[in-house]
Design an enzyme around this catalytic site. Structure first.
Site, PDB file in Angstrom:
ATOM      1  N   GLY A 181       0.815  -1.202   0.000  1.00 49.37           N
ATOM      2  CA  GLY A 181       0.000   0.000   0.000  1.00 49.37           C
ATOM      3  C   GLY A 181       0.851   1.256   0.000  1.00 49.37           C
ATOM      4  N   SER A 182       0.414   2.268   0.750  1.00 51.51           N
ATOM      5  CA  SER A 182       1.052   3.588   0.677  1.00 51.51           C
ATOM      6  C   SER A 182       2.477   3.631   1.206  1.00 51.51           C
ATOM      7  CB  SER A 182       0.197   4.617   1.417  1.00 51.51           C
ATOM      8  OG  SER A 182      -1.015   4.820   0.719  1.00 51.51           O
ATOM      9  N   THR A 183       2.894   2.626   1.984  1.00 51.22           N
ATOM     10  CA  THR A 183       4.291   2.615   2.430  1.00 51.22           C
ATOM     11  C   THR A 183       5.242   2.487   1.234  1.00 51.22           C
ATOM     12  OG1 THR A 183       4.188   0.211   2.792  1.00 51.22           O
ATOM     13  CG2 THR A 183       3.760   1.625   4.693  1.00 51.22           C
ATOM     14  N   PHE A 184       4.713   1.977   0.121  1.00 52.95           N
ATOM     15  CA  PHE A 184       5.536   1.793  -1.082  1.00 52.95           C
ATOM     16  C   PHE A 184       5.849   3.128  -1.765  1.00 52.95           C
ATOM     17  CE2 PHE A 184       6.490  -0.416  -5.201  1.00 52.95           C
ATOM     18  CZ  PHE A 184       7.379  -1.347  -4.688  1.00 52.95           C
TER      19      PHE A 184
END
Length: 580
Positions: free
Chosen positions: A290-293
């Site tokens: 998700g957004s950690t990427f």
């Protein structure tokens, strides 16, 4: 003239002489047969009657924390065996032993009637059971001391440490991965029968010399591990989640200081442990980050000079159509700078940055950060995640990859990659084993930090760090991760779980937060991932508080100096986080 009686006497004497000669010949022949022709066969039969080879389980080496606290030790315990050829009444013997050994009569009778010369009846039983069996004084039943694995701290670090089987073989975790080092040499010990027919073991075997394996010192810190397990359990239970993972790593070295999973298991009581609990989620589970990427997209774009922190992108008021699909943001935004795209976790802004970066360069950086390949940590069964070939990417897939959809990673991959941001751009190989000791306690092997590659420059890592500070500052998605007296650099993630076929599962997410502290001189990288929380499912709400608790306790334990006299960093007042 000879008398008839003289002839009779001579006849009798001759007859007796011939008889004795024949008997002597027979005896000599029989002696030759027994002592020469059948010597080897008879020696084996005789030896079988008064000597037995009993296999002894080797003594496994100890597993320690980095502070030399014992995580796995070996203790002596009695086992019960039988010599079927010495038991006259198997049925009656089975009847007497069955209640004491909690075995069925049929099973015991089969063992006691076996054609084998040695059979185990019960392995590693309690002293009280041994005493009750001994009191029966049954001929052909013997006792021998074996080694049993014991885990003094129960569930603590159980997934990293692992467990071993009854035969002394490692079956999980470090116990399995380093089984050859930890396991001593299996030996057959010869027991002899004394004058009363009882088995005796030689007293001068020197078990410690040939039955002891090497010991292993882990990088795990007992206090940090306990803290990670405790706070992870709180987060999972509070959110009603299915499970979770927490990893704490030293970004400068790649040492794993804590590896926690929930649910846990107690290696001392595997009979009541489910297969799901045995799974080491930290290295096995793969999920879309998700957004950690977005952190790695931003690092690549800055390194390549495609964008600058102040560059602006139109975020389309929260909705953008691409290739017949609509990309959404949680909140409506117009023009955002690159820095704000990270702070507010804009999917649309990330997609536009990825379009400028291009498939080839984005793919190169993703693989350089270690995605798509195992990290090589010393544990069996590590997953490699899923990263499709760049050649198959469409423009839509490039966009979704920019915010962590269409790619999967393990928690250890994500933590290792994030450490490269924290340490100035170096991808380190993560490791769990610090030292291996011989039976005398001398170090025979010591692992050292290993640089896999330089991924980004120190300047780029510093720029990304500054933007990750904004995520935890007021108005960012990770304000629940802010600490008193320390700057935090981190990122929230809320990833929908992939279904068994195509598409995503409704209302099934992995909520995560990953960050490093202190931001200006990182000592710890901490990942918290919560699997399928109920109700609120955002990483900034579900996982960030656990990150804060783990980081705060660990930094205090490490005596890491605070800044600003213990006050929150400027602009980081704890407020309700925006949703990611």
């Amino acid at each position: 003239m000879k008398k008839p009686s003289d002839k009779w006497i001579r006849f009798r004497i001759s007859t007796v002489l011939v008889f004795f000669c024949l008997v002597s010949i027979i005896i000599a022949g029989r002696a030759f047969q027994l002592q020469v022709l059948k010597r080897d066969q008879l020696c084996k039969l005789a030896e079988r009657q008064y000597k037995k080879n009993i296999p002894l389980v080797p003594k496994r080496g100890t597993i320690y924390t980095r502070g030399y606290e014992e995580l796995a030790v070996t203790v002596e315990i009695d086992s019960i065996y039988a010599e079927p050829d010495s038991i006259d009444t198997p049925k009656l013997t089975a009847k007497k032993l069955a209640p004491l050994l909690t075995l069925s009569r049929k099973e015991l009778e089969d063992n006691l009637s076996s054609s084998k010369s040695f059979v185990w009846l019960a392995r590693k039983v309690t002293p009280s059971t041994i005493e009750r069996v001994k009191s029966l004084n049954i001929r052909g039943i013997g006792f021998v001391k074996e080694n049993r694995r014991f885990y003094p701290n129960g569930e603590l670090a159980s997934h990293a440490v692992g467990f071993s089987g009854i035969d002394g073989t490692g079956l999980g975790g470090i116990e399995l991965a380093h089984d050859a080092q930890i396991k001593g040499k299996t030996e057959l010990v010869r027991a002899e029968r004394d004058a009363l027919g009882k088995r005796t073991l030689p007293m001068d075997l020197g078990f410690e010399d040939f039955l002891t394996g090497n010991s292993v010192v882990l990088t795990i810190d007992k206090t940090i591990q306990y803290t990670a397990e405790k706070e992870l359990a709180v987060a999972v239970r509070k959110s009603g989640a299915k499970g979770g993972t927490a990893i704490v790593m030293d970004p400068k070295s790649g040492e794993v200081l804590a590896m926690a999973n929930y649910p846990q298991f107690n290696p001392n009581d595997l009979s009541s442990t489910s297969q799901a609990a045995l799974k080491n989620r930290a290295i096995v589970d793969t999920y879309e980050p998700g957004s950690t990427f977005k952190v790695f997209l931003l690092a690549a774009a800055l390194e390549e000079g495609v964008v600058k922190p102040g560059d602006k992108f139109n975020c389309e008021n929260g909705s953008m159509e691409l290739a017949g699909k609509v990309i959404h943001d949680t909140h409506k935004h117009g023009a955002l700078t690159v820095r704000e795209i990270m702070k507010f976790s804009s999917n649309i802004g990330s997609a536009k940055i990825a379009a400028k970066l291009g498939k080839e360069r984005f793919y190169d950086y993703i693989t350089s950060f270690g995605f798509g390949s195992p990290t090589g940590i010393e544990l069996n069964g590590e997953g490699s995640g899923i990263l499709r070939s760049m050649k198959t990417w469409s423009n839509l897939e490039l966009a979704t990859l920019s915010f962590g959809q269409g790619v999967s990673a393990t928690p250890i991959q994500l933590t290792t990659a994030f450490s490269a941001i924290a340490n100035g751009g170096y991808l380190m190989k993560p490791y769990l084993v610090k030292d291996i000791l011989d039976r005398d306690g001398k170090v025979i092997k010591s692992n050292q930090p290993q640089i896999v590659k330089k991924v980004i420059s120190g300047d780029t890592a510093s720029k990304v760090t500054e933007m990750l500070r904004d995520v935890v500052a007021e108005g960012g998605t990770g304000t629940e991760a802010a600490l008193n007296g320390y700057d935090v650099a981190g990122k929230t993630g809320t990833a929908q779980k992939v279904s068994g076929g195509r598409g995503y599962r409704e209302n099934k997410h992995v909520a995560s937060f990953i960050g490093f502290v202190p931001a200006e001189s990182p000592e710890l990288v901490v990942l918290v991932a919560i699997d399928e929380p109920e109700g609120i499912q955002y990483g900034g709400i579900v996982a960030a508080p656990a990150f804060r608790a783990i980081s705060e306790t660990s930094l205090r334990y490490l005596n890491s100096p605070k800044k600003n006299d213990g006050q929150l960093p400027a602009g980081s007042a704890l407020k309700v986080a925006k949703l990611d």
